[in-house]
Design a protein around this motif. Structure first.
Motif, PDB file in Angstrom:
ATOM      1  N   GLY A  69       0.791  -1.222   0.000  1.00  0.00           N
ATOM      2  CA  GLY A  69       0.000   0.000   0.000  1.00  0.00           C
ATOM      3  C   GLY A  69       0.821   1.268   0.000  1.00  0.00           C
ATOM      4  O   GLY A  69       0.346   2.321   0.417  1.00  0.00           O
ATOM      5  N   ALA A  72       1.100   2.080   3.562  1.00  0.00           N
ATOM      6  CA  ALA A  72      -0.095   1.844   4.383  1.00  0.00           C
ATOM      7  C   ALA A  72       0.096   0.679   5.352  1.00  0.00           C
ATOM      8  O   ALA A  72      -0.301   0.757   6.521  1.00  0.00           O
ATOM      9  N   SER A  96       3.811   9.675   1.193  1.00  0.00           N
ATOM     10  CA  SER A  96       3.062   9.167   2.346  1.00  0.00           C
ATOM     11  C   SER A  96       1.994  10.171   2.764  1.00  0.00           C
ATOM     12  O   SER A  96       0.849   9.795   3.063  1.00  0.00           O
ATOM     13  N   ASN A  99      -0.909  10.258   0.346  1.00  0.00           N
ATOM     14  CA  ASN A  99      -1.808   9.118   0.562  1.00  0.00           C
ATOM     15  C   ASN A  99      -2.657   9.305   1.814  1.00  0.00           C
ATOM     16  O   ASN A  99      -3.842   8.949   1.844  1.00  0.00           O
ATOM     17  N   GLN A 102      -5.633  11.392   1.189  1.00  0.00           N
ATOM     18  CA  GLN A 102      -6.708  10.733   0.451  1.00  0.00           C
ATOM     19  C   GLN A 102      -7.336   9.569   1.230  1.00  0.00           C
ATOM     20  O   GLN A 102      -8.158   8.832   0.697  1.00  0.00           O
ATOM     21  N   LYS A 104      -5.865   6.852   2.267  1.00  0.00           N
ATOM     22  CA  LYS A 104      -5.395   5.556   1.782  1.00  0.00           C
ATOM     23  C   LYS A 104      -4.726   4.701   2.860  1.00  0.00           C
ATOM     24  O   LYS A 104      -4.330   3.572   2.589  1.00  0.00           O
ATOM     25  N   ALA A 157       3.704   3.762  -7.025  1.00  0.00           N
ATOM     26  CA  ALA A 157       2.496   4.123  -6.288  1.00  0.00           C
ATOM     27  C   ALA A 157       1.285   3.862  -7.165  1.00  0.00           C
ATOM     28  O   ALA A 157       1.404   3.733  -8.380  1.00  0.00           O
ATOM     29  N   THR A 158       0.122   3.812  -6.546  1.00  0.00           N
ATOM     30  CA  THR A 158      -1.118   3.627  -7.284  1.00  0.00           C
ATOM     31  C   THR A 158      -1.621   4.961  -7.814  1.00  0.00           C
ATOM     32  O   THR A 158      -1.032   6.011  -7.573  1.00  0.00           O
ATOM     33  N   GLY A 161      -1.308   8.502  -6.173  1.00  0.00           N
ATOM     34  CA  GLY A 161      -0.071   8.610  -5.417  1.00  0.00           C
ATOM     35  C   GLY A 161       0.839   9.704  -5.949  1.00  0.00           C
ATOM     36  O   GLY A 161       0.567  10.336  -6.972  1.00  0.00           O
ATOM     37  N   GLN A 162       1.930   9.885  -5.269  1.00  0.00           N
ATOM     38  CA  GLN A 162       2.852  10.969  -5.597  1.00  0.00           C
ATOM     39  C   GLN A 162       3.381  10.879  -7.028  1.00  0.00           C
ATOM     40  O   GLN A 162       3.373  11.875  -7.766  1.00  0.00           O
TER      41      GLN A 162
END
Length: 324
Positions: A69, A72, A96, A99, A102, A104, A157-158, A161-162
């Protein structure tokens, strides 16, 4: 009277020293919340080397990896399972915080941990293989305008993400719908870079510090760094996105947090070690060797920075329809 005061002062100093010795962890650990080779790994190893070389840790610090994650899994493990662990620090970055903005990281927000130290700044970067046909950021954008789906971006990242955000900001400036971009998410910058070198993706969006070792080896080309102006020294030849007509900047803080129930004494011990480390010229050299730039914040100052940054990221995420 002076003798009595001197005795009191000596006793206080001895008590302080005793407290510091008691606070020093026997098995210090830095958690890198991704697979080896990315920015979190770099951050942990920078602290590992700096604290050891400056005599600020007697026991060697081990680096452990907890992917999942994009931070995460590690965040939840520290808060829920290791909240009082005084020997563990965990790496974080601006990604981080994005995320967290949002939602996450599940039920835990930016108030769930103790923000310990920010030790350096990286910048976002857009990179291609050394043999790529894209020589400039403009070349890449023109190809995307013709066919947004013809180029595969890789990032650690998904979506949201950054690394994705860096490409989304670029697409928006170029008049391209970010949702049309082909994007492959990996668990960490090291895995992303390996995929690009293997030809599985054509472009990498990452932190600059994650790719500079391959830049030195002439295996990649950084076509844009997302800094306000060109960086100094050996990185001075890398053009900024801004100078190529795309007004995007993305600074990346790198630092550490601790569990929410770590005692004030233990937290103060770590803060003191980092304050000393960040003030040393030896660490400045070590940080420069890792292609990071000066940033020194600990304790309350870092806490205030993190809370503001998360609020700013919430607004940015809202612009892309990503707010929770």
């Amino acid at each position: 009277m002076k003798t009595a005061l001197s005795r009191i002062a000596l006793a206080f100093a001895a008590l302080t020293l005793s407290s510091q010795l008691l606070a020093e962890p026997k098995r210090p650990e830095c958690i890198a919340p991704a697979k080896p080779g990315g920015g979190f790994d770099l951050t942990c190893k920078l602290a590992q080397s700096g604290l050891k070389d400056n005599g600020l840790l007697k026991a060697p610090m081990r680096v452990t990896y907890m992917p999942g994650g994009v931070g995460a899994v590690a965040y939840n493990a520290v808060v829920a399972q290791r909240p009082k662990d005084a020997g563990t620090i965990t790496a974080f970055s601006s990604g981080s915080l994005l995320n967290l903005a949002q939602g996450k990281f599940g039920r835990y927000d930016e108030h769930a941990v103790r923000w310990l130290a920010g030790i350096g700044t990286d910048y976002g970067a857009i990179s291609v293989r050394a043999d790529s046909p894209y020589q400039t950021l403009g070349d890449l954008v023109e190809a995307l305008k013709k066919d947004p789906g013809s180029i595969v971006f890789g990032a650690g990242a998904t979506i949201g993400g950054q690394d994705w955000m860096q490409t989304a900001l670029l697409a928006r400036l170029a008049g391209i719908d970010p949702q049309q971009l082909r994007y492959v998410a990996f668990e960490g910058g090291g895995e992303t870079l390996t995929a690009m070198l293997g030809g599985h993706v054509q472009v990498t969006s990452s932190g600059l510090g994650e790719v500079t070792p391959q830049l030195t080896a002439n295996k990649i080309r950084v076509i844009a760094v997302l800094s306000e102006q060109r960086l100094p020294g050996k990185l001075a030849s890398i053009p900024t996105a801004r100078e190529q007509g795309f007004d995007i900047t993305w600074p990346v803080i790198r630092g550490f947090y601790m569990g929410p129930e770590v005692s004030d004494a233990d937290f103060a011990w770590w803060k003191s070690q980092f304050d000393t480390l960040l003030a040393s010229p030896e660490f400045a050299t070590l940080r420069e060797q890792r292609d990071l730039f000066p940033l020194s914040m600990t304790g309350d100052e870092l806490q205030a920075y993190v809370l503001k940054q998360v609020q700013d990221y919430k607004a940015l995420a809202g612009e892309f329809g990503l707010a929770k």
